[in-house]
Structure formats: C-alpha cells, structure tokens
Write a protein that holds these residues in place. Structure first.
Motif, short mmCIF file in Angstrom:
data_model
loop_
_atom_site.label_atom_id
_atom_site.label_comp_id
_atom_site.label_asym_id
_atom_site.label_seq_id
_atom_site.Cartn_x
_atom_site.Cartn_y
_atom_site.Cartn_z
N ALA A 70 24.32 -82.64 45.10
CA ALA A 70 24.92 -81.29 45.13
C ALA A 70 24.57 -80.53 43.86
O ALA A 70 24.19 -79.34 43.91
CB ALA A 70 26.44 -81.40 45.29
N ALA A 83 29.78 -79.37 47.02
CA ALA A 83 28.59 -78.97 47.79
C ALA A 83 28.79 -77.61 48.46
O ALA A 83 27.86 -76.81 48.54
CB ALA A 83 28.27 -80.04 48.83
N ALA A 84 30.02 -77.35 48.93
CA ALA A 84 30.28 -76.13 49.71
C ALA A 84 30.75 -74.96 48.86
O ALA A 84 30.83 -73.84 49.35
CB ALA A 84 31.33 -76.43 50.79
N ALA A 94 36.08 -82.87 44.77
CA ALA A 94 35.49 -83.83 45.69
C ALA A 94 34.08 -83.35 46.03
O ALA A 94 33.78 -82.15 46.00
CB ALA A 94 36.34 -83.94 46.94
N ALA A 95 33.22 -84.30 46.37
CA ALA A 95 31.80 -83.96 46.55
C ALA A 95 31.59 -82.90 47.63
O ALA A 95 30.74 -82.02 47.46
CB ALA A 95 31.02 -85.23 46.89
N ASP A 96 32.36 -82.95 48.71
CA ASP A 96 32.15 -81.96 49.77
C ASP A 96 32.54 -80.57 49.28
O ASP A 96 31.88 -79.57 49.61
CB ASP A 96 32.88 -82.35 51.06
CG ASP A 96 34.37 -82.56 50.86
OD1 ASP A 96 34.84 -82.63 49.70
OD2 ASP A 96 35.08 -82.68 51.88
N ALA A 97 33.60 -80.48 48.48
CA ALA A 97 34.02 -79.18 47.94
C ALA A 97 32.99 -78.66 46.93
O ALA A 97 32.72 -77.45 46.87
CB ALA A 97 35.39 -79.28 47.29
N ARG A 150 31.21 -68.77 45.69
CA ARG A 150 32.30 -68.42 46.59
C ARG A 150 32.64 -66.94 46.45
O ARG A 150 32.63 -66.39 45.35
CB ARG A 150 33.53 -69.29 46.27
CG ARG A 150 34.58 -69.24 47.36
CD ARG A 150 35.72 -70.17 47.06
NE ARG A 150 36.50 -69.74 45.89
CZ ARG A 150 37.54 -70.41 45.40
NH1 ARG A 150 37.90 -71.55 45.96
NH2 ARG A 150 38.20 -69.96 44.36
N HIS A 182 22.36 -77.03 43.73
CA HIS A 182 22.92 -75.80 43.17
C HIS A 182 22.10 -75.30 41.97
O HIS A 182 21.87 -74.10 41.83
CB HIS A 182 24.36 -76.03 42.71
CG HIS A 182 25.33 -76.26 43.83
ND1 HIS A 182 25.15 -75.75 45.10
CD2 HIS A 182 26.52 -76.93 43.86
CE1 HIS A 182 26.18 -76.10 45.86
NE2 HIS A 182 27.02 -76.82 45.14
N GLN A 199 40.83 -81.62 41.46
CA GLN A 199 41.18 -81.08 42.79
C GLN A 199 42.29 -81.89 43.45
O GLN A 199 43.18 -81.33 44.09
CB GLN A 199 39.93 -81.05 43.69
CG GLN A 199 40.17 -80.37 45.03
CD GLN A 199 38.99 -80.49 45.97
OE1 GLN A 199 37.99 -81.15 45.67
NE2 GLN A 199 39.11 -79.87 47.13
N ASN A 201 26.09 -88.16 46.36
CA ASN A 201 26.97 -87.04 46.70
C ASN A 201 27.02 -85.99 45.59
O ASN A 201 26.86 -84.79 45.84
CB ASN A 201 28.39 -87.57 46.93
CG ASN A 201 28.46 -88.49 48.12
OD1 ASN A 201 28.05 -88.14 49.22
ND2 ASN A 201 28.98 -89.69 47.91
#
Ligand SMILES: NC(=O)c1ccc[n+]([C@@H]2O[C@H](COP(=O)([O-])OP(=O)(O)OC[C@H]3O[C@@H](n4cnc5c(N)ncnc54)[C@H](OP(=O)(O)O)[C@@H]3O)[C@@H](O)[C@H]2O)c1
Length: 218
Positions: free
Chosen positions: A14, A139-140, A134-137, A144, A18, A196, A10
């Motif tokens: 990411a 990655a996304a 968190a890994a999803d945050a 920003r 990146h 986070q 994860n």
C-alpha cells in the motif's frame, strides 16, 4: 529522494502504491525478490526491485514494512548501511494465535517503537509511522475527499519528522505528530488510543486527530 520499502505485503504494498502515485521513487525488497520484482513491474518506472541490502543502501528513507521479529533481525544485519538514513517503522507488537485471535507480543507498556529505535545505529533518524491504520484502510484512504485522512507519526528527530511529513503528504494523507518515541505506544496496536483500533475503527481528519492527540473528544 528515493524511499526503500522492505516488505511488499499488506503495508509495504500500500505504501509503495501510494508513494509512486504521488510521484516518489521507490526501491522494493522482500523475502522473495520475485515478489518485489512483481510489484515494481506493476508500478512502472518510478519503482524497482533490489535485495534488502541494496535497497537500504539506495534509499534515503527506509520503510521496514515487515513484522517486528524480522525488523529485529534486519537492523543489526544492516546497521552500517542505516547510518544517516531515515528509518520508518510501521510495526505493531501484535501476533495472532492458531484461531486467528490477536495477542500482544511485548509486555504491557513496552512499545515496538522503543525496541526498534534502540536497535538502530546512532546516526539513523527513527520515526514510527505508516502503521496507524489497518492495511485495508491505509490502502483505501489516500486522497480522501472532502478531508484527507490523517496518519499519525512519532519521533524525537527533526530530520525524520521533515521526511515523514513529506512522504505522508505524497502518499495522499495529512501527517500529524503524536509525540516522541516515548509516546509511540499511543499510535500502536493493541492498546494505543490513537491507533485506528483505539479510535473504534475511525480514520480521523486533521481536526478530529488534533483533538484526539490532546486527549479530548471531537
Ligand atoms: N496488516 C495490517 O493491517 C497492519 C497494520 C498496521 C501495521 N502493520 C505492521 O506492518 C508490518 C507488515 O505487516 P504486513 O501485514 O504488511 O505483513 P505481510 O503482508 O505479511 O508482509 C510481510 C512482508 O515482509 C517480507 N519479509 C519477510 N521476511 C523478510 C526478510 N527477511 N527480508 C525482507 N522482507 C521480508 C515478506 O516478503 P515476501 O513477500 O517475499 O513474503 C512480505 O513482503 C508489521 O510489522 C505489522 O505489525 C500491519
């Protein structure tokens, strides 16, 4: 510079995506080398796969994107190779029970950073980073708009600070120092007020992050 990323799950996946998107060269290692090869193949010419030992030898910075128990094995096994390297530690002192509930794996008040930093050879440059979302945050969250997301880091070492600021920017985030190793618990989960999870899921921009490090509400 080349960044070695040990672990392509994860967090490692990411970070690798990146950094390559930001033009950085990476060398990837995993438990199963085929997993590192698969990600390197996906990422193209700036990425390649290697054994853990070769990746650490070839990296100027080494991101330990593996679980804390694995870091505790890998550092002593590769101590000689880590001399002079920037060692980037995203680990959190967190485990999950059989029902998936998180629990703290270190005593209250002891950070994963203090454990990892103490294992490194004297010539390595330690920094806690890349584990504050968190890994999803993570990655996304790169690039920003309109304001970049912040990744906090903690270090006592100027060389490590310079390198992680460069890598965090290349990855598409704003870096912000939360303090030294003694403060690293603030950016770890569970319990860290600047992680986070400690920010109620918020992914701060630089203004919010600065006020949070000072301990005040935005
Ligand atoms: N997940 C999150 O939301 C999150 C957030 C912040 C921080 N973190 C921290 O980030 C670290 C990694 O978490 P993760 O979620 O990315 O884990 P993960 O998805 O389970 O990935 C772990 C990676 O470690 C590799 N690995 C395991 N043993 C190894 C060994 N002996 N040598 C080399 N590589 C080995 C695995 O290789 P294979 O691919 O071959 O299995 C895998 O690629 C942890 O310390 C965690 O606390 C995680």
């Amino acid at each position: 510079m080349t960044t070695a990323i040990i672990g392509v799950g994860n967090i490692g996946g990411a970070v690798a995506r990146h950094l390559v998107a930001g033009g950085e060269a990476v060398v990837l290692a995993a438990n199963e080398e085929s997993n590192a090869e698969a990600l390197a193949g996906e990422l193209g010419p700036l990425a390649r796969a290697a054994s853990v030992e070769d990746a650490i030898a070839d990296g100027d910075a080494v991101v330990f994107a593996v679980w804390l128990d694995t870091i505790k094995e890998l550092i002593p096994q590769n101590a000689r190779l880590l001399e002079g390297k920037v060692a980037v530690d995203p680990s959190n002192p967190i485990g999950f029970d059989d029902s998936g509930q998180p629990f703290r794996t270190l005593p209250e008040g002891q950070s994963a950073a203090s454990v990892v930093a103490a294992l490194l050879p004297a010539g390595a440059h330690y920094v806690k980073a890349f584990g504050t979302l968190a890994a999803d945050a993570l990655a996304a969250g790169a690039h920003r708009e309109p304001r970049r997301a912040v990744l906090f880091y903690a270090t006592d070492d100027d060389t490590a600070a310079t390198t992680i600021e460069r890598l965090v920017r290349a990855a598409g985030f704003d870096p912000l120092k939360a303090g030294g190793v003694a403060d690293a618990g603030r950016i770890e989960a569970p319990g860290g007020d600047l992680h986070q999870y400690g920010l109620n899921g918020e992914v701060p921009d630089i203004n919010r992050a600065r006020s949070a490090t000072a301990g005040s509400a935005a």
